[in-house]
Enzyme design. Structure first.
Site, mmCIF file in Angstrom:
data_model
loop_
_atom_site.group_PDB
_atom_site.id
_atom_site.type_symbol
_atom_site.label_atom_id
_atom_site.label_comp_id
_atom_site.label_asym_id
_atom_site.label_seq_id
_atom_site.Cartn_x
_atom_site.Cartn_y
_atom_site.Cartn_z
ATOM 1 N N SER A 1 -7.194 -1.281 6.968
ATOM 2 C CA SER A 1 -6.457 -0.853 8.155
ATOM 3 C C SER A 1 -5.721 0.512 7.884
ATOM 4 C CB SER A 1 -5.354 -1.755 8.318
ATOM 5 O OG SER A 1 -6.157 -2.804 9.057
ATOM 6 N N ASP B 1 -8.937 -8.965 1.249
ATOM 7 C CA ASP B 1 -9.257 -8.147 2.709
ATOM 8 C C ASP B 1 -10.386 -8.544 3.286
ATOM 9 O OD1 ASP B 1 -6.812 -6.760 2.978
ATOM 10 O OD2 ASP B 1 -7.516 -4.923 2.125
ATOM 11 N N THR C 1 -3.982 1.659 -2.328
ATOM 12 C CA THR C 1 -3.142 0.361 -2.380
ATOM 13 C C THR C 1 -4.133 -0.543 -3.500
ATOM 14 O OG1 THR C 1 -2.943 -1.752 -1.084
ATOM 15 C CG2 THR C 1 -5.114 -0.537 -0.842
ATOM 16 N N GLY D 1 1.360 -1.216 5.225
ATOM 17 C CA GLY D 1 1.844 -2.239 6.074
ATOM 18 C C GLY D 1 0.717 -3.069 6.765
ATOM 19 N N GLY D 2 -0.480 -3.252 5.756
ATOM 20 C CA GLY D 2 -1.537 -3.992 6.151
ATOM 21 C C GLY D 2 -1.861 -3.996 7.625
ATOM 22 N N THR E 1 0.713 -1.014 -0.089
ATOM 23 C CA THR E 1 -0.064 -0.081 0.019
ATOM 24 C C THR E 1 0.926 1.282 0.054
ATOM 25 O OG1 THR E 1 -1.531 -1.230 1.314
ATOM 26 C CG2 THR E 1 -1.632 1.099 1.569
HETATM 27 N N1 GLY Z 1 -5.192 -3.787 1.550
HETATM 28 C C1 GLY Z 1 -4.387 -3.083 2.894
HETATM 29 C C2 GLY Z 1 -5.345 -2.367 3.761
HETATM 30 O O1 GLY Z 1 -6.588 -1.841 3.008
HETATM 31 O O2 GLY Z 1 -5.857 -2.558 4.756
#
Ligand code: GLY
Length: 593
Positions: A453, A423, A399, A487-488, A381
């Protein structure tokens, strides 16, 4: 409660040297890529505002950062005007998160025995959600920009048409096995096996044409020839995105969440991101401690209570959060001071509280939803921050999900599709790639947005209280910080790490950006720390009962880092802007004038 002043140059207590922040007098752009930063600065110098520059950066990153910058993904943009009034508007949040196609189903990634099919939600045509970035960036420009789409997209079009020079570090990312699987991606990014070498320009003529069409008419991406081209290609290859899905996509303007921490106002992301509410719940729990009195930045006592706050807020994340268009969430309870105080009472100051035995304080939250599955996020992202000369601020995170998203490039259009469907939860109770175990609130459903996130956040001094009889809106507080990271699942804890380092511990923005990170997400019950995290603190935390996992401890070749904070702070003494460009990557830039 004492809060440390924001002193430029104060070093970390535990041996990480301070690097100087980039300093400008008026305006600043900070991104992971120098060409994207230059695009934003070019637009600011041409008279654009922070939104013009942010849109220019968003489109430029789609060219020069193919692993995360995108047209085929989605994201969020938080906008804080310097002077909220009827002309300039209130702070707002643009939600251009991807959506599940109408044909998506809760069990679409399960086999006949109801096991998750590995890779189905992360690679290839079926993993793509309906992209939102073009809708979001063009909405931002149309409603909040000054210069118009054609002008702000000019740098991106130039970078695609004339090419850019990827560094060794960037070229290494192109050796991605998922790109190799899809002919158009293999042709563009891997030159069919004759990989680009340092000094060679990556020219993307199809992407340049696609950007030119968008600049002329962004609605064509969702309603015209381009929409038909995308849908036909995806469906021919077994994916679900249809022309109707694209036509039905819309960017949504939502109210940002607002919280308070030690005299600062925190403006942050509402659902469908979990980022803002988990950030506020964490800060509310921490507001009962005098962190600097416990010890310096990254000291055992500080990391202990911050980790316990993370653990509790992430427990609520997993049970309650999802797309606000599909469920009602107890956000007010999660953000309440009395709930935070009740959580604080469960924190033992001497040892960790195992997640398996943690009990939510009674009397605050409703029972969690009890229908379908859980969610998951990725490290790839990207976040960028902009402040213009008038003090307008933009924090934006967008992202493709995993690096290069689904791996699929749309032929003729030159852009990669996301794999954001991952996700969502593919199956309830099954941990995702980041080990997140979550509740039914984030099940796959047609046209639903997966839980994110991403945590674009803007911090200002709290406005003076409105006196009786005084009319609102009153004078907004002075801008202090623009924050965010990829960073997920680690995005939220990275933002907390940065924010506390600056506001509580007085680190300057660059030192905060580069400080070694720590992360806990309730389950798995593991305290993750970056490779450079101070060993004595890690050892003391292990002695206090934590399972401490040093990132990539078993792989000396791995970087052992996560996230990429691209931050701006305002020096309260001089009002100058300070850019914190994350040195975990070496092709970013903080610049302005
Ligand atoms: N794909 C990462 C997020 O949206 O949290």
């Amino acid at each position: 409660m004492s809060v440390a002043p924001c002193l430029p140059g104060r070093a970390l207590a535990q041996g990480v040297p301070a690097a100087p922040a980039t300093r400008t007098a008026h305006a600043m752009v900070v991104t992971i890529h120098h060409d994207a930063t230059d695009a934003g600065v070019e637009i600011l110098r041409a008279g654009g505002n922070a939104v013009d520059a942010a849109v220019a950066v968003g489109f430029a990153l789609a060219v020069v950062l193919p692993q995360a910058g995108n047209l085929g993904g989605g994201g969020f943009m938080l906008i804080r005007p310097a002077h909220p009034d009827p002309d300039h508007g209130e702070p707002t949040f643009l939600d251009y998160r991807e959506k599940a196609p109408a044909a998506a189903t809760a069990d679409m990634y399960l086999d006949e025995e109801r096991n998750v099919v590995p890779g189905l939600s992360t690679v290839g045509y079926l993993s793509a959600g309906v992209p939102g970035s073009v809708a979001g960036l063009s909405y931002a420009e149309a409603h909040f920009g000054k210069l118009g789409l054609a002008r702000v997209m000019a740098p991106a079009i130039r970078l695609a048409r004339e090419g850019y020079l990827p560094s060794d570090e960037e070229l290494a990312t192109f050796h991605d096995e998922h790109l190799t699987r899809f002919p158009e991606s293999r042709r563009i990014f891997q030159r069919d096996g004759d990989f680009y070498r340092p000094g060679e320009r990556l020219v993307q003529p199809e992407l340049a044409r696609c950007l030119e069409s968008i600049a002329a008419d962004p609605t064509g991406f969702y309603h015209g020839d381009m929409a038909r081209q995308i849908a036909t290609f995806v469906q021919k290859n077994g994916g679900l995105i249809s022309a109707d899905d694209l036509a039905a996509y819309e960017c949504k303007e939502r109210s940002p969440l607002i919280g308070h921490y030690h005299g600062y106002e925190i403006l942050t992301a509402p659902p469908p991101s979990s980022g803002g509410i988990v950030l506020l719940e964490t800060l509310n729990i921490l507001s009962g401690y005098d962190l600097p009195k416990l010890g310096p930045d990254r000291s055992t006592a500080q990391v202990h209570v911050i980790t316990e706050a993370f653990r509790r807020a992430y427990m609520d994340r997993g049970d309650y959060l999802g797309d606000p268009d599909f469920l009602t969430m107890p956000l007010a309870q999660m953000a309440s001071a009395s709930y935070a105080a009740a959580w604080r009472k469960t924190i033992d100051r001497t040892k960790s509280s195992p997640s398996a035995t943690l009990v939510r304080p009674a009397g605050f939250m409703p029972p969690p939803p009890s229908a379908p599955p859980a969610a998951h996020e990725s490290p790839q992202t990207t976040h960028f921050s902009v402040v213009d000369a008038d003090g307008n601020a933009v924090a934006s995170t967008y992202t493709l999900n995993f690096p290069f998203g689904s791996g699929v490039t749309v032929p003729g259009l030159g852009f990669l599709l996301n794999d954001e469907m991952d996700d969502f939860a593919s199956k309830q109770g099954v941990p995702n790639g980041f080990g997140l175990i979550q509740g039914p609130a984030n099940a796959i459903a047609p046209r639903k947005r997966p839980l994110s996130s991403m945590t674009p956040t803007i911090v200002s001094e709290s406005s003076p209280p409105v006196r009786p009889g005084e009319a609102e809106p009153h004078v907004p507080g002075r801008l202090r910080l623009v924050l965010g990271s990829p960073g997920g699942s680690t995005i939220i804890t990275t933002v907390v790490n940065d924010l506390i380092s600056v506001l509580d511990n007085g680190l300057d923005i660059q030192t905060a950006t580069d400080a070694p990170r720590f992360h806990h997400q309730f389950l798995p019950d593991v305290l993750q720390v970056e490779k450079r995290f101070p060993a004595p603190t890690a050892d003391a935390l292990a002695a206090a009962g934590y399972v401490v996992q040093r990132a990539a401890a078993f792989d000396e070749k791995a970087e052992g880092v996560w996230g990429d904070s691209e931050l701006i702070a305002v020096d309260p003494a001089t009002n100058e802007l300070l850019g914190g460009q994350d040195h975990r990557h070496h092709f970013g830039k903080a610049a302005g004038y």
